[in-house]
Design a protein around this motif. Structure first.
Motif, PDB file in Angstrom:
ATOM      1  N   LEU A   1       0.387  -1.320   0.210  1.00 43.91           N
ATOM      2  CA  LEU A   1       0.365   0.074  -0.165  1.00 43.91           C
ATOM      3  C   LEU A   1       0.677   0.560   0.056  1.00 43.91           C
ATOM      4  O   LEU A   1       0.685   2.407  -0.385  1.00 43.91           O
ATOM      5  CB  LEU A   1      -1.088  -0.302   1.247  1.00 43.91           C
ATOM      6  N   GLY A   2       2.128   0.983   0.759  1.00 43.72           N
ATOM      7  CA  GLY A   2       2.933   2.256   0.823  1.00 43.72           C
ATOM      8  C   GLY A   2       3.808   2.394  -0.451  1.00 43.72           C
ATOM      9  O   GLY A   2       3.709   3.885  -0.864  1.00 43.72           O
ATOM     10  N   ALA A   3       3.978   1.161  -0.902  1.00 41.77           N
ATOM     11  CA  ALA A   3       3.968   1.749  -2.598  1.00 41.77           C
ATOM     12  C   ALA A   3       3.451   1.868  -4.059  1.00 41.77           C
ATOM     13  O   ALA A   3       3.717   3.027  -4.383  1.00 41.77           O
ATOM     14  CB  ALA A   3       4.880   0.428  -3.224  1.00 41.77           C
ATOM     15  N   ARG A   4       2.324   1.968  -2.999  1.00 43.88           N
ATOM     16  CA  ARG A   4       1.139   2.534  -4.697  1.00 43.88           C
ATOM     17  C   ARG A   4       0.285   3.198  -4.272  1.00 43.88           C
ATOM     18  O   ARG A   4       0.646   4.079  -5.563  1.00 43.88           O
ATOM     19  CB  ARG A   4       0.475   2.068  -4.147  1.00 43.88           C
ATOM     20  N   ALA A   5       0.809   4.084  -2.771  1.00 45.31           N
ATOM     21  CA  ALA A   5       0.703   5.386  -2.587  1.00 45.31           C
ATOM     22  C   ALA A   5       1.540   6.284  -2.723  1.00 45.31           C
ATOM     23  O   ALA A   5       1.488   7.758  -4.089  1.00 45.31           O
ATOM     24  CB  ALA A   5       0.824   6.051  -1.352  1.00 45.31           C
ATOM     25  N   GLY A   6       3.267   5.610  -3.342  1.00 43.57           N
ATOM     26  CA  GLY A   6       4.013   6.531  -4.158  1.00 43.57           C
ATOM     27  C   GLY A   6       4.311   8.088  -3.197  1.00 43.57           C
ATOM     28  O   GLY A   6       4.686   8.066  -1.980  1.00 43.57           O
ATOM     29  N   ARG A   7       6.022   8.495  -3.429  1.00 43.78           N
ATOM     30  CA  ARG A   7       6.373   9.602  -2.879  1.00 43.78           C
ATOM     31  C   ARG A   7       5.698  10.741  -2.913  1.00 43.78           C
ATOM     32  O   ARG A   7       5.651  11.714  -1.309  1.00 43.78           O
ATOM     33  CB  ARG A   7       7.726  10.847  -3.762  1.00 43.78           C
ATOM     34  N   GLU A   8       4.373  11.214  -3.091  1.00 40.56           N
ATOM     35  CA  GLU A   8       3.769  12.099  -2.862  1.00 40.56           C
ATOM     36  C   GLU A   8       2.538  11.768  -1.940  1.00 40.56           C
ATOM     37  O   GLU A   8       2.442  12.969  -0.874  1.00 40.56           O
ATOM     38  CB  GLU A   8       3.049  12.706  -4.505  1.00 40.56           C
TER      39      GLU A   8
ATOM     40  N   TYR B   1       3.016  10.368   1.115  1.00 37.49           N
ATOM     41  CA  TYR B   1       4.008  10.386   1.838  1.00 37.49           C
ATOM     42  C   TYR B   1       4.698  11.438   2.253  1.00 37.49           C
ATOM     43  O   TYR B   1       4.745  12.538   3.531  1.00 37.49           O
ATOM     44  CB  TYR B   1       5.963   9.249   1.271  1.00 37.49           C
ATOM     45  N   ASP B   2       4.953  12.333   1.193  1.00 28.85           N
ATOM     46  CA  ASP B   2       5.598  13.947   2.301  1.00 28.85           C
ATOM     47  C   ASP B   2       4.302  14.553   2.456  1.00 28.85           C
ATOM     48  O   ASP B   2       4.364  14.653   3.819  1.00 28.85           O
ATOM     49  CB  ASP B   2       6.042  14.840   0.181  1.00 28.85           C
ATOM     50  N   GLN B   3       3.116  14.290   1.503  1.00 31.46           N
ATOM     51  CA  GLN B   3       1.902  14.947   2.715  1.00 31.46           C
ATOM     52  C   GLN B   3       1.699  14.160   3.873  1.00 31.46           C
ATOM     53  O   GLN B   3       1.252  15.097   4.822  1.00 31.46           O
ATOM     54  CB  GLN B   3       0.768  14.430   1.454  1.00 31.46           C
ATOM     55  N   ILE B   4       1.793  12.997   4.208  1.00 36.06           N
ATOM     56  CA  ILE B   4       2.359  12.551   5.629  1.00 36.06           C
ATOM     57  C   ILE B   4       2.376  13.140   6.532  1.00 36.06           C
ATOM     58  O   ILE B   4       2.470  13.798   6.982  1.00 36.06           O
ATOM     59  CB  ILE B   4       1.503  11.080   5.745  1.00 36.06           C
ATOM     60  N   GLU B   5       4.123  13.174   5.882  1.00 35.70           N
ATOM     61  CA  GLU B   5       4.882  13.952   6.904  1.00 35.70           C
ATOM     62  C   GLU B   5       5.276  15.173   7.087  1.00 35.70           C
ATOM     63  O   GLU B   5       5.175  15.597   8.631  1.00 35.70           O
ATOM     64  CB  GLU B   5       6.697  14.101   6.354  1.00 35.70           C
ATOM     65  N   LYS B   6       4.218  15.572   6.615  1.00 28.02           N
ATOM     66  CA  LYS B   6       4.026  17.141   6.951  1.00 28.02           C
ATOM     67  C   LYS B   6       3.080  17.689   7.627  1.00 28.02           C
ATOM     68  O   LYS B   6       2.895  18.148   8.258  1.00 28.02           O
ATOM     69  CB  LYS B   6       3.339  17.809   5.071  1.00 28.02           C
ATOM     70  N   ALA B   7       1.708  16.529   7.305  1.00 29.53           N
ATOM     71  CA  ALA B   7       0.481  16.218   8.858  1.00 29.53           C
ATOM     72  C   ALA B   7       1.330  15.904   9.832  1.00 29.53           C
ATOM     73  O   ALA B   7       0.973  17.057  10.450  1.00 29.53           O
ATOM     74  CB  ALA B   7      -0.209  15.723   8.121  1.00 29.53           C
ATOM     75  N   VAL B   8       2.262  15.107  10.062  1.00 28.23           N
ATOM     76  CA  VAL B   8       3.402  14.472  11.125  1.00 28.23           C
ATOM     77  C   VAL B   8       3.596  15.443  11.873  1.00 28.23           C
ATOM     78  O   VAL B   8       3.979  16.025  13.150  1.00 28.23           O
ATOM     79  CB  VAL B   8       3.232  13.231  11.077  1.00 28.23           C
ATOM     80  N   THR B   9       3.952  16.395  10.861  1.00 24.76           N
ATOM     81  CA  THR B   9       5.845  17.010  11.241  1.00 24.76           C
ATOM     82  C   THR B   9       4.489  18.364  12.248  1.00 24.76           C
ATOM     83  O   THR B   9       4.416  19.482  13.131  1.00 24.76           O
ATOM     84  CB  THR B   9       6.169  18.014  10.438  1.00 24.76           C
ATOM     85  N   SER B  10       3.644  19.067  11.076  1.00 21.54           N
ATOM     86  CA  SER B  10       2.923  19.928  11.531  1.00 21.54           C
ATOM     87  C   SER B  10       1.886  20.139  12.953  1.00 21.54           C
ATOM     88  O   SER B  10       1.776  20.257  13.766  1.00 21.54           O
ATOM     89  CB  SER B  10       1.738  20.983  10.294  1.00 21.54           C
TER      90      SER B  10
END
Length: 69
Positions: free
Chosen positions: A18-25, A27-36
């Protein structure tokens, strides 16, 4: 093989696919949400209070352990 290990292995494989299908975009979106979330002032305050409470509890346990010796 234990059933618990097999379940963990299946979950890990599923998460990878599922992570591979979601792609880098995504991942970056989730990372931004967690960081904020992590840097939110309310969360920072809660983390500080939790640390303070944990330190208090640690000191109380340490004191109680000394009394039991």
């Amino acid at each position: 093989m234990r059933p618990k290990f097999l379940v963990i292995l299946v979950i890990a494989a599923l998460a990878y696919v599922l992570g591979a299908r979601a792609g880098r975009e995504r991942y970056d979106q989730i990372e931004k949400a967690v960081t904020s979330f992590w840097n939110d002032p309310t969360v920072k305050k809660a983390r500080a209070e939790a640390k303070k409470d944990a330190d208090k509890a640690r000191k109380a346990v340490k004191k109680k352990a000394k009394q039991l010796r």
